[in-house]
Design a protein around this motif. Structure first.
Motif: not given
Length: 354
Positions: A128-129, A132, A144, A147-149, A151-152, A165-166
């Motif tokens: 994920g990082d 992203g 900000r 961003r997680r959405r 990435v997914r 993602e982790g």
């Protein structure tokens, strides 16, 4: 996709008169020095006058032996290496000498997928990082909180489970890691992706999956690709046009099918004759062309045609002058597919055995 705004949108098509990428006489010479004072005694001509154009939504395949300058060309296209001469134009704008913020802005539009998925991903970062990270470098590309959405969605787009993602790169297979690299390259919605040997480090069974993924993404997103490879079967499968490189120069250039079926340069013909034949019943029927001698050093290339020291057609004329990359006069009366540029004084069509 779960949002009203998709993670990636199809870019507008380039005007017909303007290629998305226009490379003109690009060269990269690395100086050779000697002694304590580092006196210059010569240069390694890694890339020596390469030109081509790339339209939006199209793929150029660049093929050749190891050491012919393919990877150096790829690095110059994305701004990781400065050319000694020549220009790279993105949508008509010269981006060759850009630096700082100007280069950073161009890199949003021209991204790279690296050859080795085992070394191009930071083992200490989660997937994920990694995907992203472009958003941290280009914060204007995504808020900000969003961003997680994004990435997914990118992970899902390349066929990976967003719930992973982790995880870390070592928890994925080679093909999955390359998908992560592709997702990272897509994060900033580029128009051009330079893929340097994107499947050479993968098992054959996985190569087809990654190639098919790249073709699907191109259809969906309108991407333009420059695919660097040495496997002619991969290049034929993914490319609209093919450029064959030898010792820093393009020696044959044309539509993928035309180059494969109507190769005119002796070097291209030798590469095609060495390609594996999938049908066991046809093995042994192809006339193999065996090249003699070693690849010359780019620090001391032969006079005239660089391929003449290994060419079965070489004559005195080949040592006297380097043939230009042009449609050979002897082939201008041949069927249209054979009439593509070739850098050979004695170019002739050699059609592969059925």
């Amino acid at each position: 996709m779960t949002s009203a705004e998709p993670a990636l949108s199809r870019p507008a098509a380039a005007p017909a008169a303007e290629p998305v990428l226009d490379v003109r006489d690009l060269a990269r010479h690395y100086p050779l020095t000697r002694g304590v004072l580092r006196r210059r005694v010569g240069a390694v001509r890694a890339v020596d006058g390469v030109s081509f154009t790339l339209a939006a939504g199209r793929t150029l395949g660049v093929v050749g032996e190891s050491g012919c300058g393919k990877s150096t060309l790829a690095r110059m296209l994305v701004g990781l290496d400065r050319p000694t001469a020549g220009r790279v134009l993105y949508r008509g704008e010269d981006v060759t000498g850009l630096s700082g913020r100007a280069l950073k802005a161009v890199r949003r539009n021209i991204q790279m997928v690296f050859q080795d998925p085992y070394t191009s991903l930071n083992p200490r970062m989660t997937v994920g990082d990694i995907v992203g990270e472009p958003f941290a470098i280009h914060p204007e590309a995504a808020p900000r909180g969003d961003r997680r959405r994004r990435v997914r969605e990118l992970l899902e787009l390349v066929g990976l489970d967003p719930e992973h993602e982790g995880r870390y790169p070592h928890q994925f297979s080679g093909g999955q890691r390359q998908r992560v690299g592709i997702a990272r390259a897509l994060a900033l919605r580029p128009e051009v992706i330079v893929a340097d040997e994107p499947v050479s480090a993968l098992d054959v069974s996985v190569q087809a999956q990654v190639v098919n993924l790249m073709r699907r993404l191109q259809d969906e997103l309108g991407l333009a690709y420059v695919v660097i490879a040495h496997d002619l079967s991969v290049v034929r499968h993914v490319s609209d046009q093919v450029a064959v490189m030898y010792l820093g120069r393009i020696v044959e250039y044309g539509d993928a099918e035309a180059v494969h079926e109507h190769a005119t340069h002796p070097y291209t013909q030798a590469l095609l004759s060495a390609a594996p034949v999938p049908d066991p019943g046809l093995r042994g029927r192809r006339d193999r062309i065996l090249l003699t001698g070693d690849v010359p050093s780019p620090a001391d290339p032969p006079s005239g045609c660089a391929f003449r020291t290994r060419c079965r057609k070489a004559a005195a004329r080949c040592a006297e002058s380097a043939p230009p990359l042009a449609v050979p006069e002897d082939l201008r009366a041949d069927p249209a597919p054979a009439r593509h540029p070739s850098a050979c004084h004695f170019a002739a069509v050699r059609r592969p055995a059925p």
